[in-house]
Scaffold this active site. Structure first.
Site, mmCIF file in Angstrom:
data_model
loop_
_atom_site.group_PDB
_atom_site.id
_atom_site.type_symbol
_atom_site.label_atom_id
_atom_site.label_comp_id
_atom_site.label_asym_id
_atom_site.label_seq_id
_atom_site.Cartn_x
_atom_site.Cartn_y
_atom_site.Cartn_z
ATOM 1 C CE LYS A 80 -1.894 0.918 3.427
ATOM 2 N NZ LYS A 80 -3.072 1.450 2.540
ATOM 3 C CB SER A 155 -4.464 -1.603 0.595
ATOM 4 O OG SER A 155 -4.114 -0.436 0.734
ATOM 5 C CB SER A 179 -6.374 1.701 1.075
ATOM 6 O OG SER A 179 -6.397 0.796 -0.074
HETATM 7 N N1 GLN Z 1 -8.108 -0.964 -4.002
HETATM 8 C C1 GLN Z 1 -7.635 0.011 -4.581
HETATM 9 C C2 GLN Z 1 -6.384 -0.357 -5.130
HETATM 10 O O1 GLN Z 1 -6.043 -1.549 -5.148
HETATM 11 C C3 GLN Z 1 -7.160 0.711 -3.014
HETATM 12 C C4 GLN Z 1 -5.875 1.443 -3.002
HETATM 13 C C5 GLN Z 1 -5.826 2.244 -2.064
HETATM 14 O O2 GLN Z 1 -6.633 2.748 -1.587
HETATM 15 N N2 GLN Z 1 -4.546 2.269 -1.425
HETATM 16 O O3 GLN Z 1 -5.779 0.388 -5.882
#
Ligand code: GLN
Length: 479
Positions: A80, A155, A179
């Site tokens: 990532k 994400s 994410s």
């Molecule tokens: N959807 C969550 C957010 O926007 C997840 C983010 C993550 O786990 N990096 O904060």
């Protein structure tokens, strides 16, 4: 049918390399061929390391030839882009870091590369991990390989899509509030959020430091266990890592789950907007567990309903503080402004997407004098109650089973203009994150239109071995 090399699981790739059926160079080339063919459409990679990866693969082949192979030697993987990789561009999917090549890297990546892992490239994601659909990337959205009109989830959408589409053998991603798990469920692959503190956070671009975790996205549960053995453990560079010894995760996979207790938290099944096909896929998983001889127990986590509210106070607060380091001076892209204030303001205005700005605004407000007690402190207090809910329930159950997401992948653009709808997409994944518990998402069938559904297994603190054991049992039954 002969499989393409890039379609192999990590375990299959390991066996093939050791038996000299193919080389790491051939395996790496097969992944690149796939990336070349698909990246335009899926957009799972921001940076591809053609040259360096082939060199790494050649070095790995030498290690294998001299019988010095370790579990991840010669296996091509992707990372990532919100995780730093030494000498490889790391943008975090935000233009403010478009030209950023870190001189250092995340401990988990160093552990893999020092075994001779082959770094294929960097995966697209929501900028700095902010999002649930991978539409908040400044490099364009990632498309779901199962239906390119749908999102890949977020994400870590690029990582999940790359694994699902066989552009890499596995990926390393980050999960602050879902994410890893949510995109894994949307793309039909396996994703583990480890307990907070199990894996080092050193070198990941910090989002919300009290929630961030790093974990694998793979094709099988066994592959996740192998990677965890390589990357987990205490790190002197991250004071929040725990001293606990890392269990032999692979060995634990085949232990029987008969007579173990599976908790079904009722709050996760009574959610507005819950998709019927998702609900029935999860029912099938519960039936399977009954057949294995597990005891099924309905449980309640009453504070779960505050998870999203707590998460979206704590995360933007920590985000706003962490993102202050990006000012166009110390790293990345600098706006061409003479006045210092304008230089900061314009660099940040151009370099951050809208969602990042929204979080900075919310977080700065919540942390400001006069509001800190009412918001951040209060959220941390409720967070303790959420954690205590879990601790209490784990006195009676070994694992909790829930859907990973109330719905399968949604359409690109469908929720893009509705930040609250996207925040609510985290309803099943944020509670374990807020509480610091490990949670695994594994595939649980598909909808009639062929979209993957994910089932989530949440474990007690540092009980990754237990969630993997349950995940493995369910996975064996599905094949
Ligand atoms: N959807 C969550 C957010 O926007 C997840 C983010 C993550 O786990 N990096 O904060």
């Amino acid at each position: 049918m002969i499989m393409n090399l890039n379609e192999l699981t990590l375990t299959q790739a390991q066996e093939g390399l050791r038996a000299k059926k193919f080389t790491s160079v051939e395996l790496t080339q097969a992944c690149f061929d796939r990336i070349k063919k698909r990246n335009k459409e899926i957009n799972a990679f921001i940076t591809v390391c053609d040259e360096s990866a082939l060199q790494e693969a050649m070095a790995a082949d030498k290690l294998i030839a001299s019988e010095k192979a370790q579990p991840l030697t010669g296996i091509p993987f992707a990372v990532k882009d919100a995780i730093t990789t030494a000498d490889v561009r790391s943008t975090g999917a935000a233009k403010i870091l478009d030209n950023y090549v870190p001189p250092f890297e995340a401990t988990v990546i160093t552990k893999i590369r020092s075994q001779g892992g082959v770094l294929l490239g960097k995966n697209n994601c929501d900028a700095f991990g902010h999002g649930a659909s991978n539409e908040n990337s400044m490099y364009g959205p990632v498309r779901n390989p199962h239906d390119t009109s749908k999102v890949a989830g977020g994400s870590s959408g690029g990582s999940a899509a790359a694994v699902a589409d066989h552009q890499c053998i596995y990926a390393i991603a980050e999960d602050t509030g879902g994410s890893i798990r949510q995109p894994a469920s949307f793309c039909g692959v396996v994703g583990l959020r480890p307990s907070y503190g199990r894996n080092s956070r050193y070198g990941i671009m910090p989002m919300a430091s009290s929630l961030d975790t790093v974990g694998p996205i793979t094709k099988t549960v066994e592959d996740t266990a192998i990677i965890m053995e390589a990357i987990a453990g205490q790190d002197p560079k991250d004071a929040t890592t725990v001293y606990d010894t890392v269990p032999d995760y692979s060995k634990g996979l085949t232990k029987s789950i008969e007579d173990l207790v599976v908790g079904i938290p009722k709050e996760y099944f009574d959610v507005p907007g819950m998709d019927k096909e998702v609900a029935s896929s999860i029912e099938k998983q519960i039936e399977k567990l009954k057949k294995f001889g597990c005891k099924i127990k309905e449980v309640s986590l009453p504070y779960t309903k505050y998870s999203i509210a707590v998460y979206y106070i704590i995360v933007p607060s920590e985000d706003s503080s962490n993102l202050a380091r990006l000012d166009g001076v110390r790293y990345g892209v600098r706006a061409n402004e003479k006045d210092l204030f304008d230089l900061y303001a314009v660099s940040r205005a151009q370099g951050f997407p809208e969602e990042v700005k929204r979080r900075i605004l919310i977080g700065t407000y919540a942390l400001s004098a006069g509001y800190y007690d009412a918001y951040y402190k209060k959220a941390q207090q409720v967070r303790t109650l959420i954690k205590e809910d879990f601790e209490k329930v784990f006195e009676d159950v070994d694992v909790l089973l829930t859907p990973t997401s109330p719905f399968p992948a949604f359409g690109i653009g469908e929720k893009a203009n509705d930040p609250l709808a996207l925040y609510l997409a985290d309803v099943m994944v944020s509670p374990a994150a807020v509480a610091g518990m490990p949670a695994l998402s594994i595939p649980a069938g598909t909808t009639k239109t062929g979209l993957p559904v994910g089932v989530q297994l949440i474990g007690g603190r540092l009980q990754e071995a237990t969630v993997l054991q349950f995940g493995y049992a369910l996975e064996q039954e599905s094949s």
